[in-house]
Design a protein around this motif. Structure first.
Motif, short mmCIF file in Angstrom:
data_model
loop_
_atom_site.label_atom_id
_atom_site.label_comp_id
_atom_site.label_asym_id
_atom_site.label_seq_id
_atom_site.Cartn_x
_atom_site.Cartn_y
_atom_site.Cartn_z
N THR A 42 -3.06 4.93 -4.94
CA THR A 42 -4.12 5.88 -4.69
C THR A 42 -3.19 7.39 -4.51
O THR A 42 -2.63 7.52 -3.60
CB THR A 42 -5.04 5.55 -3.75
N ARG A 43 -3.94 8.31 -5.35
CA ARG A 43 -3.30 9.66 -5.24
C ARG A 43 -1.76 9.91 -4.76
O ARG A 43 -1.34 10.47 -4.05
CB ARG A 43 -4.28 10.28 -4.05
N CYS A 44 -1.10 9.34 -5.88
CA CYS A 44 0.36 9.58 -5.98
C CYS A 44 0.66 10.51 -6.77
O CYS A 44 1.98 10.50 -7.24
CB CYS A 44 1.06 8.17 -6.16
N LYS B 81 0.73 -1.26 0.07
CA LYS B 81 -0.07 -0.17 0.13
C LYS B 81 0.92 1.33 0.11
O LYS B 81 1.68 1.41 1.03
CB LYS B 81 -0.96 0.10 1.30
N PHE B 82 0.93 1.98 -1.13
CA PHE B 82 1.70 3.11 -1.25
C PHE B 82 0.99 4.53 -1.51
O PHE B 82 1.43 5.19 -2.24
CB PHE B 82 2.72 2.74 -2.43
N SER B 83 -0.22 4.49 -0.97
CA SER B 83 -1.11 5.44 -1.60
C SER B 83 -0.61 6.86 -0.73
O SER B 83 -0.05 6.90 0.00
CB SER B 83 -2.67 5.23 -0.80
N PHE B 84 -0.90 8.07 -1.40
CA PHE B 84 -0.85 9.40 -0.82
C PHE B 84 0.60 9.62 -0.74
O PHE B 84 1.13 10.11 0.18
CB PHE B 84 -1.32 9.50 0.50
N ASN B 85 1.66 9.15 -1.48
CA ASN B 85 2.88 9.58 -1.56
C ASN B 85 3.03 10.35 -3.22
O ASN B 85 2.08 10.90 -3.54
CB ASN B 85 3.92 8.26 -1.48
N TYR B 86 4.26 10.25 -3.55
CA TYR B 86 4.57 11.35 -4.80
C TYR B 86 5.32 10.47 -5.83
O TYR B 86 6.49 10.14 -5.81
CB TYR B 86 5.02 12.12 -4.58
N LEU B 87 4.69 9.91 -6.79
CA LEU B 87 5.38 9.22 -7.92
C LEU B 87 4.95 9.90 -9.24
O LEU B 87 3.83 9.19 -9.76
CB LEU B 87 5.04 7.71 -8.11
#
Length: 598
Positions: free
Chosen positions: A87-89, A61-67
């Motif tokens: 989600t929302r990266c 789960k890697f959501s709400f980070n920046y990619l």
């Protein structure tokens, strides 16, 4: 082994209590949390996959980070992934072979990313991707989604995007598709040609809810065999009759034609419902609709219907004799404005097994024998309807309901329970009279309910000094007494629970208990969970329970200051104790643990 378990449980609880009342430390915020089969790195302001994530991880789960962009090397090290949530990266670009090394990837979640470019080979690599969510991703056309490697896709979620039409649906491999979510887009037209790709797909669920349709070609859904179809909130610009003309020839298990609270009012003429003579549906939802000229032939074409939801359909009476609906098994009439339950005229529904009249906007008179025609009724929900039985309750009111298994009278007005008030419903398994002030004509009102499994008496001013109140409930498994104050604070009636020997769950939270008799629960040999939270207990004691091997104890939010370690040493390794939100003397308690377990 068991002693160490006790030490772990109580130390963990104390640590949780300590952390929950203090600001999280920076290192706690920055570490990915281990979860089942993987790691949760959500909302950590990350721009790369942390090195501490092992290469064999299956779930990330890697959501709400920046990619901002995904490349073929972004996840190169994680070759065992089967679940990935991004989600929302801030993902704008997806280049070729992003998942080249993730052959086992099954679930891919890309919700809320401002995608402007998806390469043709973006989804190459997974051998059988089954779940793909591109919801709220600003995709404007189905043609923008490369489909070459999505042959095994079962769920495609495109809700909340900016799709304007069904152009491009033909490029998808639909034979395995089970769910197509197109809700909250900008689709305004559907033609016969648009749905040709779904003609030979059986059992798919499709959602168009929240799209502002202006035109659906008559017969557009002809020959489609769906699991469910959702057109709720789609009628602000389209005539209801035109919508039904477009659905003629459809076969579906469930059809949702309800509205949202913010939608303009729609008045359904009875003539429009004649289209249902050419629509096969078993479960129909008309929530928040208005019926223009409701009469005995309005539902004539719904004679094969099994479930009908008329929640907030602005109904005050169904007293006429209907043609149609005679095969209904489930009828939902929640949040309407009936004055008397007799006004429902249940003779129209002889096969009804489930009836809900919850949240009626007016006090609901419960007249005698109104439901006697419902001889196969199994569940009756009259909660939140301020039911007024107009006399002693409830045998006359429940007359004829000998097969009833569930009765919910919670959040009602004050009622007077007659002697043996549930003689008419001897098969009851679940009874809820929570938040209902009742008075008794008998010290043992439930004595004939030998099949009852759950009884909810929470916040009902139940008198816990009446030692015979549970007489007859020999098979009861769950008893909820939350919010019923114990006089004097000390629960001492040792015979109170002798009539419920098979009780597994007992809820005594918020009962103003300061102490309880040591042997109070000894007779409950099957007890597995007991909730004594939000009381005024000052010490933790487990000596009053029969078995400590699999016991879940909740002592949260009491007044417990210290814990005698010896009182919990016999807890089994499967047992737990919740001591959160107690004013524990943590230093002294931790010292006791160290002395006793080292």
């Amino acid at each position: 082994m068991e002693k160490h378990f006790v030490f772990y449980v109580l130390c963990y609880t104390i640590l949780f209590h300590f952390l929950s009342h203090n600001v999280a430390t920076p290192w706690a915020r920055r570490q990915c949390q281990q979860i089942a089969d993987g790691y949760d790195c959500s909302d950590m302001e990350l721009q790369v996959i942390p090195d501490e994530i092992p290469s064999f991880v299956k779930k990330l789960k890697f959501s709400f980070n920046y990619l901002p962009a995904l490349y073929n090397f972004t996840f190169q090290r994680l070759r065992s992934l089967n679940y990935l949530d991004l989600t929302r990266c801030g993902i704008t670009f997806m280049y070729e072979d992003v998942f080249k090394y993730q052959s086992g990837l099954v679930v891919l979640i890309l919700i809320g990313n401002p995608l402007v470019f998806i390469a043709e080979r973006a989804f190459y690599g997974p051998l059988a991707l089954k779940y793909l969510s591109l919801a709220q991703s600003k995709i404007q056309s189905l043609s923008d989604i490369p489909t070459d490697n999505l042959a095994y896709l079962e769920v495609l979620d495109l809700g909340g995007s900016e799709i304007h039409s069904l152009d491009g649906l033909s490029s998808f491999h639909c034979q395995n598709l089970r769910s197509l979510q197109l809700d909250m887009n900008s689709i305004d037209r559907i033609s016969v040609e648009d749905l040709v790709p779904l003609q030979n797909v059986h059992g798919i669920s499709i959602s168009f809810k929240g799209n502002d349709f202006v035109y659906i070609e008559p017969g557009a859904f002809k020959s489609l065999n769906l699991s469910s179809l959702d057109f709720s909130g789609c009628l602000s610009k389209m005539d209801f009759s035109s919508l039904l003309k477009g659905l003629e020839g459809l076969k579906t298990n469930r059809l949702n034609l309800g509205l949202y609270e913010t939608d303009p009012t729609v008045h359904i003429p009875s003539a429009a419902l004649q289209s249902f003579c050419k629509i096969f549906v078993t479960d129909l939802d008309f929530q928040l609709q208005h019926f223009l000229d409701l009469n005995n032939s309005t539902f004539y074409c719904l004679d094969e219907l099994k479930k009908l939801d008329l929640t907030r359909a602005h109904l005050d009476s169904l007293q006429f004799n209907m043609t149609g609906l005679s095969t209904l098994s489930h009828l939902v009439l929640d949040e309407n404005r009936f004055k008397d339950i007799c006004h429902i005229n249940t003779r129209n529904f002889p096969l009804l097994t489930h009836l809900s009249v919850s949240g009626n906007s007016k006090p609901l008179i419960f007249s005698s024998k109104c439901l006697k025609s419902l001889r196969v009724l199994e569940e009756l929900d009259l909660s939140l309807s301020l039911v007024n039985p107009m006399g002693p309750c409830c045998n006359d009111q429940l007359f004829g309901l000998s097969e009833l298994k569930l009765l919910n009278l919670s959040y009602g007005s004050q009622i007077f329970l007659s002697s043996q008030p549930f003689n008419a419903t001897p098969q009851l398994k679940h009874l809820d009279i929570s938040h209902l002030n009742y008075t008794l004509n008998d010290s043992s009102p439930f004595s004939n309910l030998q099949n009852l499994k759950t009884l909810n008496l929470s916040w009902s001013n139940t008198n816990l000094t009446n030692m015979h109140i549970f007489k007859g409930l020999k098979n009861l498994q769950l008893l909820n007494l939350k919010g019923n104050a114990v006089q004097g604070g000390v629960l001492t009636q040792t015979e109170l629970f002798k009539y419920v020997p098979f009780l597994e769950t007992l809820i005594l939270s918020s009962c103003k208990i300061t102490a309880f008799e040591e042997n109070l629960f000894k007779g409950l040999t099957h007890l597995r969970q007991i909730d004594l939270s939000q009381n005024k207990l000052v010490k933790l004691s487990t000596s009053g329970f029969y078995s400590l091997d699999f016991l879940q104890l909740n002592f949260a939010s009491n007044a417990i200051i210290t814990v005698n370690v010896g009182s919990v040493m016999d807890l089994g390794k499967e047992s737990t104790v919740d001591l959160s939100y107690n004013p524990l003397e943590q230093g002294l308690l931790m010292q006791n643990f160290i002395v006793n377990f080292l």
